[in-house]
Design a protein around this motif. Sequence first.
Motif, PDB file in Angstrom:
ATOM      1  N   ILE A  85       1.089  -1.166  -0.309  1.00 21.62           N
ATOM      2  CA  ILE A  85      -0.012  -0.064   0.012  1.00 21.62           C
ATOM      3  C   ILE A  85       0.818   1.243   0.112  1.00 21.62           C
ATOM      4  O   ILE A  85       1.463   1.599  -0.952  1.00 21.62           O
ATOM      5  CB  ILE A  85      -1.009   0.130   1.027  1.00 21.62           C
ATOM      6  N   THR A  86       1.202   1.842   1.223  1.00 22.21           N
ATOM      7  CA  THR A  86       1.875   2.902   1.215  1.00 22.21           C
ATOM      8  C   THR A  86       3.354   2.931   1.787  1.00 22.21           C
ATOM      9  O   THR A  86       3.988   3.897   1.889  1.00 22.21           O
ATOM     10  CB  THR A  86       1.115   4.183   2.218  1.00 22.21           C
ATOM     11  N   HIS A  87       3.702   1.728   1.975  1.00 22.40           N
ATOM     12  CA  HIS A  87       4.855   1.225   2.641  1.00 22.40           C
ATOM     13  C   HIS A  87       5.939   0.953   1.751  1.00 22.40           C
ATOM     14  O   HIS A  87       5.652   0.548   0.561  1.00 22.40           O
ATOM     15  CB  HIS A  87       4.699   0.255   3.750  1.00 22.40           C
ATOM     16  N   ASP A  88       7.173   0.653   2.088  1.00 22.98           N
ATOM     17  CA  ASP A  88       8.253   0.089   1.224  1.00 22.98           C
ATOM     18  C   ASP A  88       8.873  -1.200   2.039  1.00 22.98           C
ATOM     19  O   ASP A  88       8.465  -1.446   3.273  1.00 22.98           O
ATOM     20  CB  ASP A  88       9.301   1.059   1.177  1.00 22.98           C
ATOM     21  N   GLN A 106      13.864   9.985 -11.651  1.00 21.68           N
ATOM     22  CA  GLN A 106      12.921  10.624 -12.404  1.00 21.68           C
ATOM     23  C   GLN A 106      11.470  10.581 -11.883  1.00 21.68           C
ATOM     24  O   GLN A 106      10.694  11.535 -11.751  1.00 21.68           O
ATOM     25  CB  GLN A 106      12.884  10.281 -13.774  1.00 21.68           C
ATOM     26  N   HIS A 107      10.932   9.627 -11.384  1.00 25.20           N
ATOM     27  CA  HIS A 107       9.748   9.184 -10.660  1.00 25.20           C
ATOM     28  C   HIS A 107       9.749  10.332  -9.402  1.00 25.20           C
ATOM     29  O   HIS A 107       8.651  11.092  -9.094  1.00 25.20           O
ATOM     30  CB  HIS A 107       9.411   8.089 -10.418  1.00 25.20           C
ATOM     31  N   ALA A 108      10.933  10.224  -8.619  1.00 28.70           N
ATOM     32  CA  ALA A 108      11.109  11.223  -7.518  1.00 28.70           C
ATOM     33  C   ALA A 108      10.834  12.513  -7.821  1.00 28.70           C
ATOM     34  O   ALA A 108      10.033  13.459  -6.986  1.00 28.70           O
ATOM     35  CB  ALA A 108      12.375  10.853  -6.793  1.00 28.70           C
ATOM     36  N   LEU A 109      11.462  12.981  -9.017  1.00 31.99           N
ATOM     37  CA  LEU A 109      11.170  14.254  -9.342  1.00 31.99           C
ATOM     38  C   LEU A 109       9.697  14.827  -9.514  1.00 31.99           C
ATOM     39  O   LEU A 109       9.142  15.754  -9.302  1.00 31.99           O
ATOM     40  CB  LEU A 109      12.250  14.811 -10.546  1.00 31.99           C
ATOM     41  N   TYR A 110       9.031  13.788 -10.190  1.00 29.67           N
ATOM     42  CA  TYR A 110       7.698  14.078 -10.663  1.00 29.67           C
ATOM     43  C   TYR A 110       6.784  14.044  -9.328  1.00 29.67           C
ATOM     44  O   TYR A 110       6.143  14.879  -9.120  1.00 29.67           O
ATOM     45  CB  TYR A 110       7.187  13.017 -11.501  1.00 29.67           C
ATOM     46  N   LEU A 111       6.944  13.123  -8.585  1.00 32.93           N
ATOM     47  CA  LEU A 111       6.274  13.093  -7.179  1.00 32.93           C
ATOM     48  C   LEU A 111       6.350  14.704  -6.502  1.00 32.93           C
ATOM     49  O   LEU A 111       5.471  15.229  -5.925  1.00 32.93           O
ATOM     50  CB  LEU A 111       7.149  11.988  -6.379  1.00 32.93           C
ATOM     51  N   LEU A 140       0.783  10.119  -1.942  1.00 26.48           N
ATOM     52  CA  LEU A 140       0.473  10.634  -3.581  1.00 26.48           C
ATOM     53  C   LEU A 140       1.153   9.308  -4.220  1.00 26.48           C
ATOM     54  O   LEU A 140       0.590   9.288  -5.433  1.00 26.48           O
ATOM     55  CB  LEU A 140       1.419  11.852  -3.844  1.00 26.48           C
ATOM     56  N   ARG A 141       2.284   8.813  -3.881  1.00 20.47           N
ATOM     57  CA  ARG A 141       2.783   7.572  -4.827  1.00 20.47           C
ATOM     58  C   ARG A 141       1.612   6.529  -4.826  1.00 20.47           C
ATOM     59  O   ARG A 141       1.515   5.778  -5.866  1.00 20.47           O
ATOM     60  CB  ARG A 141       3.814   7.063  -4.228  1.00 20.47           C
ATOM     61  N   ARG A 142       0.846   6.517  -3.821  1.00 19.57           N
ATOM     62  CA  ARG A 142      -0.214   5.452  -3.854  1.00 19.57           C
ATOM     63  C   ARG A 142      -1.264   5.764  -4.760  1.00 19.57           C
ATOM     64  O   ARG A 142      -1.657   4.591  -5.284  1.00 19.57           O
ATOM     65  CB  ARG A 142      -0.935   5.378  -2.558  1.00 19.57           C
ATOM     66  N   LEU A 143      -1.366   7.051  -4.986  1.00 15.35           N
ATOM     67  CA  LEU A 143      -2.469   7.026  -6.090  1.00 15.35           C
ATOM     68  C   LEU A 143      -2.090   7.057  -7.519  1.00 15.35           C
ATOM     69  O   LEU A 143      -2.815   6.715  -8.473  1.00 15.35           O
ATOM     70  CB  LEU A 143      -2.905   8.639  -5.987  1.00 15.35           C
ATOM     71  N   MET A 144      -0.469   6.944  -7.608  1.00 15.21           N
ATOM     72  CA  MET A 144      -0.038   6.711  -9.022  1.00 15.21           C
ATOM     73  C   MET A 144       0.250   5.108  -9.128  1.00 15.21           C
ATOM     74  O   MET A 144      -0.196   4.870 -10.261  1.00 15.21           O
ATOM     75  CB  MET A 144       1.404   7.411  -9.077  1.00 15.21           C
ATOM     76  N   LEU A 145       0.743   4.451  -8.122  1.00 11.82           N
ATOM     77  CA  LEU A 145       1.236   3.071  -8.718  1.00 11.82           C
ATOM     78  C   LEU A 145       1.294   2.076  -7.310  1.00 11.82           C
ATOM     79  O   LEU A 145       1.789   1.077  -7.242  1.00 11.82           O
ATOM     80  CB  LEU A 145       2.590   2.906  -9.538  1.00 11.82           C
ATOM     81  N   ARG A 146       0.862   2.752  -6.173  1.00  9.97           N
ATOM     82  CA  ARG A 146       0.976   2.296  -4.872  1.00  9.97           C
ATOM     83  C   ARG A 146       2.241   2.221  -4.337  1.00  9.97           C
ATOM     84  O   ARG A 146       2.631   3.117  -3.503  1.00  9.97           O
ATOM     85  CB  ARG A 146       0.100   0.773  -4.751  1.00  9.97           C
ATOM     86  N   HIS A 147       3.143   1.294  -4.978  1.00  6.52           N
ATOM     87  CA  HIS A 147       4.457   1.377  -4.414  1.00  6.52           C
ATOM     88  C   HIS A 147       5.375   0.572  -5.483  1.00  6.52           C
ATOM     89  O   HIS A 147       4.714  -0.231  -6.569  1.00  6.52           O
ATOM     90  CB  HIS A 147       4.678   0.579  -3.079  1.00  6.52           C
ATOM     91  N   PRO A 148       6.662   0.697  -5.673  1.00  6.48           N
ATOM     92  CA  PRO A 148       7.580   0.207  -6.665  1.00  6.48           C
ATOM     93  C   PRO A 148       7.506  -1.373  -6.438  1.00  6.48           C
ATOM     94  O   PRO A 148       7.187  -1.770  -5.251  1.00  6.48           O
ATOM     95  CB  PRO A 148       8.734   0.716  -6.428  1.00  6.48           C
TER      96      PRO A 148
END
Length: 510
Positions: free
Chosen positions: A183-186, A218-223, A371-379
């Motif tokens: 979910i939102t964790h790593d 790059q994903h980090a910068l977009y976030l 916010l990442r959760r809304l995009m792809l949940r987690h890597p």
Amino acid sequence: MSSQAAMQKPVMWERLFERESAPNLSLQGRVRQMLVSAILSGHLPPGMPVPSSRQLADQLCIARNTVVFAYQQLVSEGYLVSRERSGHFVCDSVMQGHSGSVPDPTAAMLDVEAPQRVRWDERLRFRPSQQRNITKPQDWQKQPYPFVYGQFDADLFPTAEWRECCIKALSVLDIRSWAPDLITHDDPALIEQIRTQVLPRRGVWADAEEIVITVGAQHALYLLADLLVNEDTVVGMEDPGYPDARNIFASHTRHLLPMPVDEGGLCTGTHLLGCDYVFVTPGHQCPTTVTLSMERRETLLALARQADSMIIEDDFESESRWGEGAIPALKSQDRDGRVIYVGSLAKSFAPGLRIGYIVAPRELTRELRALRRLMLRHPSAYIQRAFSLFISLGHHHSLLRKQSQAYQRRGAELAHALARHLPDFTPTPITGSSSCWLQGPPWLNAAQLSEAALAEGVVVEPGDVFFMNGADAPRNFLRVGFTSIRPELIEPGIAKLAQVVRRYRLRAAA
């Protein structure tokens, strides 16, 4: 329908085998892949017989047992059914749940209003495809002299070590850790390795709650842009600078402030006081590779404090410096929490793995995870676990040492070749990184030169894309990477480039 009808022409199976199966699979895997593709695409409808194992083996010129084992696996997975004394047939229920539409033969007879074309130009907020971006030939790996930046190097890839970590990550206990939705964790194992092994080498210390894993830098910068930047935000950008970062911020704000760069890195001054955020690559400036001086780092931090602004530090290629020794990250000097740190783990050896991270105050990382959760949940949690093992077993540190030695040798070869074959070109001194920023004579158009060079098998990158103002950007800069070319090919490649330069100059003068 008889099995003879199923086979029709024997060549059908040979063509399917060549077209619908991947050559890197085992023969059994290729047979299975071919049949699954034929079934799901409708070439083999439900109830249709397939050739006997002997017949198919003869047609494909492979061992019969290979086909027998493939059929057994497909039976167990519900693609085929075995009927005693009749052979194998496509399972009647194999397409159950598929929603493929059946054309209505009467539709053409009805007086249906013609469909209206969707006006996408009125719906798109902006057009990312029209932004100026770095481009690389898709077949660059096939070119004899690929001076491309930041790409996979087969000679340095730690195949055995990475495979070991991937296999270990598939243990029963590890699967139970990474298979559930985080979910939102790593993955806590990767966070711990970054916190205790990676960041301290850059002089950075962080708690677990201050680290967020991303799908590359790059994903980090977009976030960060999505969360922090609106249309009125002023973002200071190095010029020349990182095109993808520029495009990300430009998609969120109308106000990008170009900031000049010289041999000491970003030029600091009172112009920075008007920025809400400053994006900087202090370890190895993109694309010039120069390092931001210690004096300017202190000035930058002081200006940020005075203006109540934030600094976004992209610390790419930070651990490949040689010659003058490593310089700590700008984040290591941050006392006010004004530096948001962006790093990458996979760029150093396999950019396709897409593993990056952000270090920031926990008030920000909490929102970044949401916010990442809304995009792809987690890597991918599996890749995170495999990478945590790669670091903990010492493979990552060993790889960095090996790469640093290899890049130092290649950098020296490139500097020698440039001095010998292109004396009219001025390179930025190579003291690390994996590329060289090269200024050509004033008459040079690097974009035209790169096209001519590609026709001769030499891949180089024109530098105008790194400048913010495309219309007025200087045209005589090149970026020459050396991670993806074998050292013994560097001088022949530069010699070939010099030949292209001479021909280009003669045509331009004509």
